[in-house]
Write a protein that holds these residues in place. Structure first.
Motif, mmCIF file in Angstrom:
data_model
loop_
_atom_site.group_PDB
_atom_site.id
_atom_site.type_symbol
_atom_site.label_atom_id
_atom_site.label_comp_id
_atom_site.label_asym_id
_atom_site.label_seq_id
_atom_site.Cartn_x
_atom_site.Cartn_y
_atom_site.Cartn_z
ATOM 1 N N PHE A 37 8.920 -3.690 -0.453
ATOM 2 C CA PHE A 37 7.618 -3.692 -1.126
ATOM 3 C C PHE A 37 6.702 -4.660 -0.375
ATOM 4 N N SER A 38 5.482 -4.216 -0.115
ATOM 5 C CA SER A 38 4.546 -5.050 0.634
ATOM 6 C C SER A 38 3.119 -4.672 0.261
ATOM 7 N N ASN A 39 2.214 -5.622 0.395
ATOM 8 C CA ASN A 39 0.795 -5.323 0.190
ATOM 9 C C ASN A 39 0.230 -4.522 1.364
ATOM 10 N N ASP A 40 0.921 -4.571 2.482
ATOM 11 C CA ASP A 40 0.550 -3.769 3.645
ATOM 12 C C ASP A 40 1.302 -2.433 3.536
ATOM 13 N N LYS A 41 0.621 -1.371 3.152
ATOM 14 C CA LYS A 41 1.273 -0.089 2.909
ATOM 15 C C LYS A 41 1.914 0.480 4.164
ATOM 16 N N GLU A 42 1.277 0.273 5.320
ATOM 17 C CA GLU A 42 1.836 0.793 6.561
ATOM 18 C C GLU A 42 3.150 0.093 6.906
ATOM 19 N N TYR A 43 3.202 -1.209 6.640
ATOM 20 C CA TYR A 43 4.447 -1.955 6.903
ATOM 21 C C TYR A 43 5.575 -1.446 6.007
ATOM 22 N N ALA A 44 5.248 -1.265 4.720
ATOM 23 C CA ALA A 44 6.256 -0.764 3.776
ATOM 24 C C ALA A 44 6.727 0.632 4.174
ATOM 25 N N TYR A 45 5.775 1.494 4.603
ATOM 26 C CA TYR A 45 6.126 2.865 4.995
ATOM 27 C C TYR A 45 7.018 2.857 6.233
ATOM 28 N N ASN A 46 6.706 1.975 7.161
ATOM 29 C CA ASN A 46 7.500 1.858 8.382
ATOM 30 C C ASN A 46 8.932 1.435 8.066
ATOM 31 N N GLU A 47 9.077 0.467 7.140
ATOM 32 C CA GLU A 47 10.411 -0.031 6.779
ATOM 33 C C GLU A 47 11.210 0.994 5.979
ATOM 34 N N ASN A 48 10.552 1.669 5.052
ATOM 35 C CA ASN A 48 11.266 2.567 4.129
ATOM 36 C C ASN A 48 11.502 3.960 4.692
#
Length: 516
Positions: A37-48
């Motif tokens: 979970f992150s406030n940066d949606k792109e970071y979260a999408y990249n990780e998940n």
């Protein structure tokens, strides 16, 4: 992590716990139960999502150098490929480009295509490979249908829970005027988890509509009562069959208590009030003809409450609370799956087999030897490599049979060639010697196999494989060659049967060839 922190700067929090002063530093992201979970949606999408896709590709590449059958590769994809993603799909939205990328990775692996190649299509269409075994497929993965099923299953769970996520989901569904008993007017843009769930609902509703149309064309087919329940309770206001100009008429009907398709039917048949006769007539004829035909058959009232259900196949319904993701996936796949029928095979091989024969089931039942089943499966799909295939793929200079000097198709290699004819005559001679009865082999029996003759079909497949693999050095299989093939296969299956404590079943299967 501070939710909604746009500054993305780390902050310190000092708390006192158990007589100790503790300093906590906020983070840009946190991982809970494997989901980032992150406030940066792109970071979260990249990780998940993106990292899981790369991990899946690495897992499959480990198996690339092995000599694995089609069935084996599909099993590996499900065990070591999709298993990397399913958990993330349950919690995260996935974009269409990643779904396409995943499918390309999977089918490049299945067809042994280089990861760097731009080619992604195999020798059999994906839509056919994704069908069930009885329909000519191998239950290959359909990532899009799987994702839709996972998202829609979560949406259904939200209706029966008081969990905050469920409550928030229901509020959002009310805002977009979602109704379980009808299709949304507009297709949702693929921007969120909920959009994919709603679009999956619309796909299921299309299949519902397809069933209604089938029933209207064939009135002798009896429909399950749930079809009538959903038609009667179909909301007029949010129906996909009502256009913007008709909204005011629907609102006028609602003032007179006519808010569903069932009540509209009752008003039309019961001489409605003169003020709404015109509106009733126009709205009634806005619905498809097959809807009107089907609902006109019923003279019962279906306004009573009943548990919401989902249609998983023609006339087959499941309760919303107990339906499984697998059932939803199989239903959604029906929109895209391309089934292979006996009629299609008849046209391909110029055979007049009856429609009640299913060569794919015969292939499935004949043996537990997956690689041998794979040979017969490829023959039925006309992709087992004959000289003509190899010439098309630029492996051989000539497409001709070295014995007959004419193009070596599958039918020619296993039946029309003189070598094949003499070989099967020898096989029939051996069968007659052992069983004291004649074996009548024709083109259909050789290519499709024979129902309830598992040992015979196994041997026919072994002979067909040998005939095709002879390539340049074509020779008739003698009676001794065929007997050797029978003994080898029989001993192999006997060894496996002993290990699995299935000797009795083995003897029953090979009863016609035990005297070899």
């Amino acid at each position: 992590m501070i939710i909604g922190d746009k500054e993305k700067t780390k902050k310190q929090f000092r708390i006192k716990y158990n007589q100790e002063n503790i300093t906590i530093i906020s983070q840009d992201s946190v991982k809970i139960c494997g989901i980032t979970f992150s406030n940066d949606k792109e970071y979260a999408y990249n990780e998940n999502i993106k990292k899981k896709v790369l991990k899946m590709e690495r897992q499959l590449n480990i198996w690339r150098q092995r000599n694995i059958s089609l069935e084996g590769k599909i099993l590996l994809v499900k065990c070591f490929g999709l298993s990397q993603l399913i958990y993330s799909l349950q919690a995260s939205h996935i974009r269409q480009q990643e779904i396409k990328q995943i499918e390309n990775i999977i089918y490049k692996f299945i067809w042994n295509i280089s990861p760097s190649s731009t080619r992604t299509s195999g020798k059999i269409k994906r839509e056919t490979l994704q069908a069930s075994t009885e329909d000519g497929g191998l239950n290959a993965p359909n990532v899009k249908a799987l994702n839709d099923a996972i998202k829609y299953r979560h949406l259904l769970r939200c209706f029966y829970t008081n969990h905050p996520v469920g409550i928030l989901t229901k509020v959002k569904l009310q805002k977009i005027q979602f109704n379980e008993q009808s299709q949304l007017v507009n297709h949702r843009e693929d921007k969120s988890y909920l959009d994919q769930a709603v679009n999956a609902h619309n796909k299921l509703w299309k299949l519902f509509d397809k069933d209604i149309q089938t029933s209207s064309n064939e009135p002798e087919l009896k429909l399950h009562r749930s079809y009538y329940y959903y038609l009667h309770n179909h909301q007029l206001l949010h129906s996909q069959h009502i256009n913007t100009q008709q909204k005011f008429m629907v609102k006028n009907l609602r003032r007179h208590g006519i808010d569903t398709f069932g009540k509209l039917k009752a008003a039309k048949e019961g001489n409605a009030h003169p003020r709404i006769q015109l509106e009733s007539f126009q709205i009634w004829h806005s619905f498809p003809r097959h809807w009107r035909q089907v609902i006109s058959r019923s003279h019962r009232n279906y306004n009573e409450e009943e548990d919401p259900q989902v249609l998983i196949d023609y006339n087959k319904w499941r309760n919303n609370k107990t339906i499984t993701t697998k059932e939803l996936r199989q239903r959604i796949q029906q929109l895209t799956v391309a089934k292979k029928t006996v009629e299609m095979l008849n046209n391909k091989f110029n055979i007049l087999a009856p429609v009640d024969i299913n060569p794919f089931l015969i292939c499935r039942k004949m043996t537990q030897d997956i690689k041998l089943r794979n040979v017969q499966y490829k023959i039925l799909h006309n992709i087992y490599p004959t000289m003509k295939h190899l010439h098309t793929w630029k492996i051989k200079e000539s497409p001709n049979c070295t014995n007959c000097q004419c193009p070596e198709t599958t039918e020619h290699a296993v039946w029309e060639c003189n070598i094949a004819q003499e070989t099967f005559q020898n096989f029939a001679r051996i069968y007659t010697e052992i069983n004291n009865k004649t074996l009548a082999l024709d083109k259909q029996n050789v290519i499709y196999g024979m129902p309830n003759k598992d040992a015979l079909n196994t041997l026919l497949t072994l002979i067909k494989r040998t005939l095709i693999l002879q390539r340049e050095d074509k020779q008739t299989l003698t009676c001794e060659d065929i007997k050797r093939i029978i003994k080898q296969q029989q001993e192999l299956e006997k060894y496996i049967a002993k290990k699995n404590n299935k000797v009795t079943k083995h003897q029953k299967k090979w009863s016609e060839f035990l005297l070899i």
